[in-house]
Design a protein around this motif. Structure first.
Motif, PDB file in Angstrom:
ATOM      1  N   UNK A  47      40.837  34.078  26.780  1.00 42.63           N
ATOM      2  CA  UNK A  47      40.766  34.640  28.124  1.00 42.63           C
ATOM      3  C   UNK A  47      41.931  35.609  28.313  1.00 42.63           C
ATOM      4  N   UNK A  48      41.628  36.788  28.850  1.00 41.48           N
ATOM      5  CA  UNK A  48      42.659  37.813  29.035  1.00 41.48           C
ATOM      6  C   UNK A  48      42.815  38.162  30.513  1.00 41.48           C
ATOM      7  N   UNK A  49      44.059  38.247  30.970  1.00 39.36           N
ATOM      8  CA  UNK A  49      44.347  38.654  32.340  1.00 39.36           C
ATOM      9  C   UNK A  49      45.634  39.466  32.350  1.00 39.36           C
ATOM     10  N   UNK A  50      46.160  39.737  33.542  1.00 44.89           N
ATOM     11  CA  UNK A  50      47.424  40.474  33.687  1.00 44.89           C
ATOM     12  C   UNK A  50      48.013  40.162  35.052  1.00 44.89           C
ATOM     13  N   UNK A  51      49.331  40.248  35.130  1.00 48.58           N
ATOM     14  CA  UNK A  51      49.983  39.935  36.403  1.00 48.58           C
ATOM     15  C   UNK A  51      49.585  40.901  37.518  1.00 48.58           C
ATOM     16  N   UNK A  52      49.184  42.121  37.170  1.00 49.22           N
ATOM     17  CA  UNK A  52      48.837  43.108  38.201  1.00 49.22           C
ATOM     18  C   UNK A  52      47.379  43.034  38.639  1.00 49.22           C
ATOM     19  N   UNK A  53      46.545  42.281  37.933  1.00 48.27           N
ATOM     20  CA  UNK A  53      45.130  42.242  38.294  1.00 48.27           C
ATOM     21  C   UNK A  53      44.952  41.637  39.688  1.00 48.27           C
ATOM     22  N   UNK A  54      44.023  42.220  40.413  1.00 47.33           N
ATOM     23  CA  UNK A  54      43.846  41.891  41.826  1.00 47.33           C
ATOM     24  C   UNK A  54      44.331  43.030  42.678  1.00 47.33           C
ATOM     25  N   UNK A  55      45.235  43.832  42.090  1.00 45.10           N
ATOM     26  CA  UNK A  55      45.687  45.103  42.656  1.00 45.10           C
ATOM     27  C   UNK A  55      46.297  44.976  44.048  1.00 45.10           C
ATOM     28  N   UNK A  56      46.961  43.836  44.305  1.00 48.57           N
ATOM     29  CA  UNK A  56      47.796  43.678  45.485  1.00 48.57           C
ATOM     30  C   UNK A  56      49.208  43.438  44.969  1.00 48.57           C
ATOM     31  N   UNK A  57      50.082  44.416  45.172  1.00 45.71           N
ATOM     32  CA  UNK A  57      51.382  44.425  44.511  1.00 45.71           C
ATOM     33  C   UNK A  57      52.135  43.114  44.736  1.00 45.71           C
ATOM     34  N   UNK A  58      52.514  42.489  43.624  1.00 43.37           N
ATOM     35  CA  UNK A  58      53.336  41.299  43.666  1.00 43.37           C
ATOM     36  C   UNK A  58      52.594  39.992  43.856  1.00 43.37           C
TER      37      UNK A  58
END
Length: 328
Positions: A47-58
């Protein structure tokens, strides 16, 4: 499900990687949970994700969704090889982005909290930093590995020479360094074949292609538009790309029809046939889309079909790695 080693490591990952970028913005939490559960049923463990996914800063919206899914228990976390990323802006202050040791350490701690887990299997640098020395980056990563918070380190969107610089620096420190590179790679975008893929193979890095369908264009976009679907191909960059490549896409969809194969399966199957590719990232917005992706694992492309695909989607230059691709 088929499995392979992640690069030169002993870690086994599924040949398809579940991308989670749609979780939150496009797919609500309950449906995201259903997709992740179905992926496990299919044997997809990567499974791949990223801390920025969701595109709401922070906020790390997507990581939080995955964390709440893990919190349900049932062995979910133990069965998943979890990859996330560090680099993107997570706040308005100068040190809340990039690859400084401070940001790497802080981002890892924040991701662990959001994901409700004690460890990250694959911690990927989302982009190269041209201002941070490799000694600083590797010192931070070594600390996280020693603490058991990170097991492996990967990169994303690196050039071939960045991979070389990273690995040579890691070797001097007697550190494993990178084990994977995540790059855009598909029939329409073959630039990585020049230097990134050869460098990855030389250093034992598994290549993880993102956007394997080039924003849906290789997934039967023209046919779906005629049927009233393919919303992504009707606007923005996808629409521009379709306009620029319409004749080619039409010929591609005809080839797939002649083969009796779905265009998305052929595009993914082509990537799975490429030496050095570990697992293309699929980004389903629904369980049905996830189920449909499994057809790619059964695709076997003949030499004749591969040659025809090269005619439709020519490699860069003369094909293959540099310098032969552009010189004798």
């Amino acid at each position: 499900m088929d499995y392979t080693n992640l690069g030169r490591t002993g870690l086994s990952v599924s040949r398809l990687c579940l991308g989670t970028m749609n979780f939150g913005p496009q797919t609500e939490e309950g449906d995201s949970f259903a997709i992740m559960d179905r992926a496990l049923e299919h044997g997809i463990n990567f499974y791949d994700t990223a801390n920025v996914y969701g595109w709401k800063v922070g906020e790390g919206v997507t990581e939080q969704i995955i964390g709440r899914w893990f919190a349900q228990g049932g062995g979910r976390r133990d069965r998943v090889v979890l990859a996330t990323k560090v680099y993107g802006r997570m706040g308005d202050w100068p040190n809340e982005q990039g690859l400084s040791a401070r940001h790497i350490i802080r981002s890892c701690e924040d991701s662990l909290r959001r994901l409700q887990t004690d460890w990250i299997d694959l911690f990927q640098m989302h982009h190269v930093s041209r201002t941070t020395p490799w000694e600083e980056i590797w010192q931070a990563m070594e600390t996280l590995v020693a603490q058991g918070k990170v097991l492996y380190v990967g990169s994303s969107n690196f050039a071939g020479w960045h991979l070389a610089a990273a690995q040579e620096s890691a070797a001097r420190r007697h550190f494993l360094g990178l084990v994977s590179e995540q790059s855009i790679y598909n029939l329409l975008t073959r630039h990585v074949e020049l230097e990134v893929l050869p460098a990855a193979r030389h250093y034992g890095l598994g290549l993880i292609p993102w956007s394997p369908l080039h924003g849906g264009l290789l997934g039967g976009a023209i046919r779906k538009m005629a049927e009233g679907g393919a919303a992504r191909a009707k606007s923005g960059r996808s629409a521009d790309a379709l306009a620029a490549n319409r004749t080619t896409i039409e010929a591609y969809e005809k080839l797939c029809a002649d083969l009796g194969q779905d265009p998305a399966d052929v595009a993914l199957g082509w990537l799975l046939s490429r030496p050095g590719v570990t697992a293309p990232i699929i980004g389903p917005r629904t369980v049905a889309q996830l189920d449909a992706s499994l057809g790619a694992l059964a695709v076997r492309l003949t030499d004749e079909t591969l040659a025809r695909l090269d005619e439709l989607f020519p490699p860069v230059g003369q094909g293959g790695p540099g310098p032969e691709a552009w010189a004798w």
